[in-house]
Design a protein around this motif. Structure first.
Motif, PDB file in Angstrom:
ATOM      1  N   GLN A 543       0.811  -1.214   0.000  1.00  0.00           N
ATOM      2  CA  GLN A 543       0.000   0.000   0.000  1.00  0.00           C
ATOM      3  C   GLN A 543       0.845   1.265   0.000  1.00  0.00           C
ATOM      4  N   GLN A 544       1.855   1.284   0.858  1.00  0.00           N
ATOM      5  CA  GLN A 544       2.622   2.509   1.038  1.00  0.00           C
ATOM      6  C   GLN A 544       3.781   2.596   0.054  1.00  0.00           C
ATOM      7  N   GLY A 545       4.240   1.454  -0.413  1.00  0.00           N
ATOM      8  CA  GLY A 545       5.404   1.466  -1.287  1.00  0.00           C
ATOM      9  C   GLY A 545       6.703   1.681  -0.537  1.00  0.00           C
ATOM     10  N   VAL A 546       6.607   1.788   0.764  1.00  0.00           N
ATOM     11  CA  VAL A 546       7.814   2.013   1.554  1.00  0.00           C
ATOM     12  C   VAL A 546       7.739   1.147   2.811  1.00  0.00           C
ATOM     13  N   LEU A 547       8.876   0.650   3.211  1.00  0.00           N
ATOM     14  CA  LEU A 547       8.954  -0.252   4.360  1.00  0.00           C
ATOM     15  C   LEU A 547      10.096   0.254   5.234  1.00  0.00           C
ATOM     16  N   ARG A 548       9.813   0.418   6.512  1.00  0.00           N
ATOM     17  CA  ARG A 548      10.846   0.918   7.425  1.00  0.00           C
ATOM     18  C   ARG A 548      11.014  -0.054   8.574  1.00  0.00           C
ATOM     19  N   TYR A 549      12.255  -0.285   8.910  1.00  0.00           N
ATOM     20  CA  TYR A 549      12.489  -1.219  10.012  1.00  0.00           C
ATOM     21  C   TYR A 549      13.830  -0.920  10.652  1.00  0.00           C
ATOM     22  N   THR A 550      13.962  -1.394  11.870  1.00  0.00           N
ATOM     23  CA  THR A 550      15.234  -1.246  12.563  1.00  0.00           C
ATOM     24  C   THR A 550      16.009  -2.549  12.449  1.00  0.00           C
ATOM     25  N   LEU A 551      17.300  -2.451  12.403  1.00  0.00           N
ATOM     26  CA  LEU A 551      18.156  -3.631  12.389  1.00  0.00           C
ATOM     27  C   LEU A 551      19.078  -3.587  13.595  1.00  0.00           C
ATOM     28  N   THR A 552      19.211  -4.723  14.235  1.00  0.00           N
ATOM     29  CA  THR A 552      20.086  -4.773  15.398  1.00  0.00           C
ATOM     30  C   THR A 552      21.531  -4.682  14.948  1.00  0.00           C
ATOM     31  N   ASP A 553      22.228  -3.786  15.600  1.00  0.00           N
ATOM     32  CA  ASP A 553      23.640  -3.618  15.301  1.00  0.00           C
ATOM     33  C   ASP A 553      24.401  -4.531  16.268  1.00  0.00           C
ATOM     34  N   GLU A 554      24.290  -4.234  17.529  1.00  0.00           N
ATOM     35  CA  GLU A 554      25.034  -4.960  18.561  1.00  0.00           C
ATOM     36  C   GLU A 554      24.297  -4.702  19.862  1.00  0.00           C
ATOM     37  N   GLY A 555      23.930  -5.751  20.570  1.00  0.00           N
ATOM     38  CA  GLY A 555      23.184  -5.575  21.815  1.00  0.00           C
ATOM     39  C   GLY A 555      21.884  -4.837  21.556  1.00  0.00           C
ATOM     40  N   GLU A 556      21.696  -3.708  22.235  1.00  0.00           N
ATOM     41  CA  GLU A 556      20.465  -2.935  22.053  1.00  0.00           C
ATOM     42  C   GLU A 556      20.599  -1.871  20.967  1.00  0.00           C
ATOM     43  N   LEU A 557      21.769  -1.737  20.432  1.00  0.00           N
ATOM     44  CA  LEU A 557      21.968  -0.697  19.413  1.00  0.00           C
ATOM     45  C   LEU A 557      21.332  -1.126  18.101  1.00  0.00           C
TER      46      LEU A 557
END
Lengths: 703, 703
Positions: A543-557
């Motif tokens: 629907q939006q054509g855009v997807l946003r997400y967080t990726l874990t770097d290290e621990g909680e970062l």
């Protein structure tokens, strides 16, 4: 009117470095000084330590906070190498957000003396001056320039100038004294009758370019363009008088006008009129920042979003017309049609903004902008729009959590600025958002419009599994392994040759990449997954054509990622896909007649793979294909041991899953391609990956 | 004496294919016929369905089993393409092992009629004949030849000829009839007094070459050479009469003579004399396969390992000398010094073996071999040696679980063959092993020797975690990623330059590879892990030089892997390593003075990494090095959130683990190399891997 103009945010594209140093130093000093001047209103040391409101730190924190911010950020930018006071720079670093319950327990804090904090500020001022005078400077100062972080510190303090002024306004009256530098407006009269003004349809363009010469926060960059339908808006901001009608109509007693979230807030806080109003027998008084005055009926009412929205709902009932708050786009339409520009640097603004006029609101009739009043200034104006990132949004590496935590559909944008909105806050491009129950120097104007409010997606997917799969399907390649769902879709399409390509089914579609990819070849593709969360994610993407997400770097970062269908070459096929929640072992009868069924990493997750495999031929057209890919990772948690179709000893001999597939599918299918191993990688953290081979076979349904 | 010689196992290295077909057909027919002839002793159909002993299938199963085995294995070899009776070929396929409790519930089985199974056998005979007459045949027939699997079927049936004869001997007497083809020995006399014979020291060589012309089972191949000290052995097998003294000495009543496992068996089964003995008032009788006869006092006693061992322990008390059973090596020493050879093909064996003489044991005085009697034949002889794989052991792909499940230190070897040990069973190279409480046609002779019994490691590590780490440290490389602990050891050694290299510590050594690798450079290396299981594995590897483990293929399917220190070039350093269990957060004070400490994938598994990191300098010599490698995969299950040293926001800013390391270690160390990412891969199944990057830093202790 205040004596001198408070410095405007500098233009950073000059070519004279010495001049730029001077200008920045002036901007820094004026900000740092004005901030300290605000604290001069506090009547005694105790005023620094008693919390104005329970969920926020006492003011001593805010006195220290803006100074430590300079040091912490300048160390990141490598413009400062040594800490001044590591203890302060930890203690005053975090805790701004009202939701940090944990950090607000008094027992955790042993606040220093006011004099110590003031002495610290002196040291910080000297350190920042040292940077400004001596640090290497290459012009222009843009987003990637280390000096950008210096501007970040100054603009950050300007924000706190406003938010601290709100806290001071919320402080008990004995804790504050009037102050000549913070003189409120003294003018008041009868409130005007509000009226409606027609606003013509038009296109608004939002979003700041990276080449803009002024400092901006991450959320301002990128671009957004929208067509705004014609609508009507109130000529004036809603005044205290106009709002009184709502109060007197039992607006706070009756639940009906309140949205769910607003009703919950109202009933929890037991609010029965605006927070800065004071009931005085049958009269009303008004709390300003430093004093109480008789009610200023012609000044704008100051409320949170919930109160503003409830007023609109009440007004709608009164008028029998669709009344609501403006969207962000609509506010820009007001700005554009009013013919406004930025606050000038050489004279006072034609609006109650930037401390150019008062240390308080003023009558809603005082600043006219075209046919409207107070398009900017006086008080911020709540909108219907939760803050969201524009196309091209990126976080700044030195402040990656300035905006991203507010992309949660719970923070609504306020526009236009208040009497104390200074620097970046006063710019057309600025975007600030607060939780809907939050108080700022904010009120509202209303609009009448049939246009529905489009709520742009702002949310970053933070659920670990969904984020990992978003990256798996739409993210980067790791270890040189090509995108897996795309590779499978290509294998399937290749095997299809010139067979009819009407309908395809992507069973166990997860984040949906193969569904989109198949839609480049098929007329229509349905993606089905057992997990409604995956279906939600894929549907939103379509629907939006855009997807946003967080990726874990290290621990909680974490870090933030945005992907667009258009960038993947998949924008055109959005109309050809649909996503449904479903159970591959118990599909609805209507899901049939497919020319291709793709089952990627599915069979070893099913509770009964045999049920699926022994009936799947019923859903495929004669000559149609079935692609199965699986690492055959049989796990009891997904598939009880007795339901496995292979991967065990049978009659004493090794019986592989492939042998099981051949046995079950052999009745209705012919193996036409494979087995071949198709690799995939799922990223868990910056350094940890699942690297798997999925055995892939393609089966043709026997005519 | 039986009329004709029962065919010997063929030599498979002929060059005339037609002749070979003929010989194999003859071998097949004689085996198939003789097996069916065994079942002719059953008195009625009921005898097929009543279980002789509770923990094993009834005889109908065994009648079908050897036939279905041909079809199941020949299908694997692709010599047969079509099943004859899929139901039988499943029903009769598994359940030979007495421990398969689950499969032995009567309710699970609806056995077919005897006539149906016999008809099935006729069909199988025809099918196998068809293979023998028509399948392509390339000579010689070796391990890799599809025909090997045909020989496997025949030799398999010969094994069951013997084991079924034991079951028939355990059947109730009314179910069996005497039979002219199964005539027992009728000779008996007074038992001889046993005596001791000196056996000189010497070297034995065991293990069959792949070029040997006869069929062999997997466990026979490879090589093993051992020096055997001089010892004494009993001239005769222990006779029923000799064993009676033990029984009459309350041997079965007193617990003292029994090993723990044997005592448990005895007390559970309430045995009080050998299983085929029958007490008849004050007399004893003996159960033969098909009849009961007066006790044959000069025949060998038939017992399980536990009874034989208890007798030895009693005898030791009697003699005041170290009495025990022979080891496998010692048995070969007897064989070699007796000057024996294989059973001849053209005349009867000079031993009661291969059905050449009787369908029963015979007097222990009848077959003399040098100074001894019955070195081969009469009854099998229990040894002290649990079966173990020779160097170079491999499983045959068509029967990967023939031996491997018995590599568990619970199956002891029996040697020498019995009166019904035929074909492969009669060869010098054959190795059969049974659970120690199991009954076969087996007895024993005893030895007197001061030499301890070396118990070779036979166990395959099957624990999933340990196996994965064994492969991670000593196994194959995947995705082209070099061995990780070796790579780290090399980085450490390289960084050492010409610093003193006395002692190194490998903390969190897991399976120990880096410990061994470091020992190539250091004088002594200690590997420490929190897991005693890892320490056990590494210690065993250091001691044995060989490590065996199973790897998951898919689901429950596994394969077998063997690794040797010698093959890894690490045999020389075995004496320089030690492995200890320990806690990196609480190490013993004595563990100090190291020139290098290596901590690979350790810190994010510790419950208190800070405790470790802030004290590790105390254990390192001045100028010594600390190597830390970690993917920083902080997980609450290992390390509580508050114990993490990085991977979170600190004072509002991203605080990486590397930043944390610098902060903690900075006081005592200087960072001299890294950070660099060293990859590793842990194999979980044939298709599923963890692929991780471990950030590596090397720190030098400040002066």
């Amino acid at each position: 009117m205040l004596r001198t103009l408070f410095e405007r945010t500098p233009r950073l594209n000059g070519s004279d470095a010495a001049l730029m140093r001077k200008e920045i130093q002036g901007y820094f000093h004026s900000t740092f000084d004005r901030y300290e001047q605000l604290f001069e209103v506090l009547a005694c040391d105790q005023a620094y330590y008693v919390k104005p409101i329970p969920l926020r730190h006492p003011l001593i924190f805010y006195l220290g906070h803006t100074a430590t911010f300079f040091i912490n950020k300048l160390m990141l930018a490598n413009l400062v190498q040594e800490r001044i006071n590591p203890e302060f720079e930890s203690m005053f670093a975090v805790g701004v957000d009202e939701m940090s319950w944990d950090d607000l327990h008094d027992a955790h804090y042993d606040w220093p003396q006011v004099s110590e904090v003031k002495a610290y500020r002196v040291a910080v001022r000297a350190a920042v001056d040292q940077v400004i005078l001596t640090a290497p400077l290459t012009l222009p100062i843009d987003w990637n320039n280390p000096w950008w972080t210096l501007l970040m510190g100054i603009e950050h303090e300007r924000i706190h100038l406003e938010t601290s002024s709100v806290l001071i306004r919320q402080h008990a009256l004995p804790f504050v004294n009037p102050h000549p530098a913070w003189e409120p407006c003294h003018r008041t009269a009868a409130a005007p009758a509000n009226g409606l003004v027609n606003v013509s349809a038009g296109t608004v363009r939002l979003g700041k370019g990276k080449d803009d010469p002024t400092y901006g926060w991450d959320n301002e960059y990128g671009c957004h363009e929208a067509s705004v339908q014609t609508f009507q808006t109130s000529r004036y901001l809603v005044s205290n008088r106009e709002f009184l009608s709502f109060v007197e109509a039992d607006g706070y007693t009756l639940d009906d006008f309140w949205e769910d979230e607003g009703r919950a807030w109202k009933n929890h806080t037991r609010a029965d009129f605006p927070t800065f109003w004071i009931r005085d027998g049958s009269n009303w008084r008004l709390r300003l920042m430093l004093e109480e005055v008789p009610m200023r009926w012609d000044w704008p009412v100051e409320v949170n979003y919930h109160e503003a929205k409830a007023f609109c709902n009440w007004k709608q009932e009164q008028l029998g017309q669709p009344v609501r708050l403006p969207t962000e786009d609509e506010w820009y339409r007001l700005y554009d049609t009013a013919g406004l520009g930025e606050v000038p640097s050489d004279r006072a603004a034609a609006a109650n903004i930037h401390l150019d006029h008062y240390a308080s609101p003023c009558p809603v009739t005082e600043f006219r902008h075209g046919e409207l009043y107070d398009v900017i200034g006086n008080v911020w104006q709540w909108t219907e729009t939760p803050i969201y990132p524009f196309d091209g949004f990126q976080v700044h590496p030195h402040y990656d959590d300035f905006t991203t935590p507010t992309f949660d559909d719970r923070h609504n944008l306020i526009k236009g600025g208040s009497w104390i909105a200074c620097g970046n806050e006063s710019l057309r491009s600025s975007r600030y958002a607060f939780r809907r129950h939050f108080f700022q120097h904010a009120g509202f104007r209303y609009v009448i419009s049939e246009a529905p409010v489009a709520l742009p997606s702002s949310r970053y997917e933070t659920d670990r599994l969904l984020s990992e799969y978003a990256e798996f399907h739409y993210g980067d390649e790791y270890f040189g392994v090509p995108n897996f769902p795309k590779a499978l879709a290509q294998l399937a399409v290749q095997a299809m040759g010139d067979k009819p390509a009407r309908k395809a089914l992507d069973l166990g579609c997860a984040a949906g990449r193969a569904t989109f990819e198949l839609a480049q070849h098929f007329e229509h593709v349905t993606g089905i997954d057992f997990s409604a969360r995956f279906i939600g994610l894929a549907t939103e993407f379509a629907q939006q054509g855009v997807l946003r997400y967080t990726l874990t770097d290290e621990g909680e970062l974490v870090f933030y990622r945005e992907r667009k269908l258009a960038d993947l070459g998949l924008d055109e096929v959005r109309r050809k896909v649909e996503f449904l929640q479903g159970d591959a072992c118990n599909l609805k009868p209507m899901l049939t007649g497919y020319d291709l069924i793709l089952a990627a990493n599915l069979i070893d997750r099913l509770y009964s793979p045999l049920t699926f495999l022994s009936t799947v031929h019923e859903r495929i057209t004669p000559g149609g294909l079935l692609l199965i890919a699986s690492p055959y990772t049989w796990l009891e948690e997904h598939t009880k041991r007795k339901e496995w179709i292979g991967g065990f000893k049978k009659d004493g001999e090794s019986f592989t899953t492939l042998a099981g597939l051949k046995e079950v599918l052999g009745r209705h299918f012919r193996l036409i391609a494979g087995p071949l191993e198709v690799p995939f990688v799922i990223r868990e953290t910056r350094r940890k990956f699942q690297h798997t081979l999925s055995e892939t076979t393609i089966w043709e349904k026997i005519g």
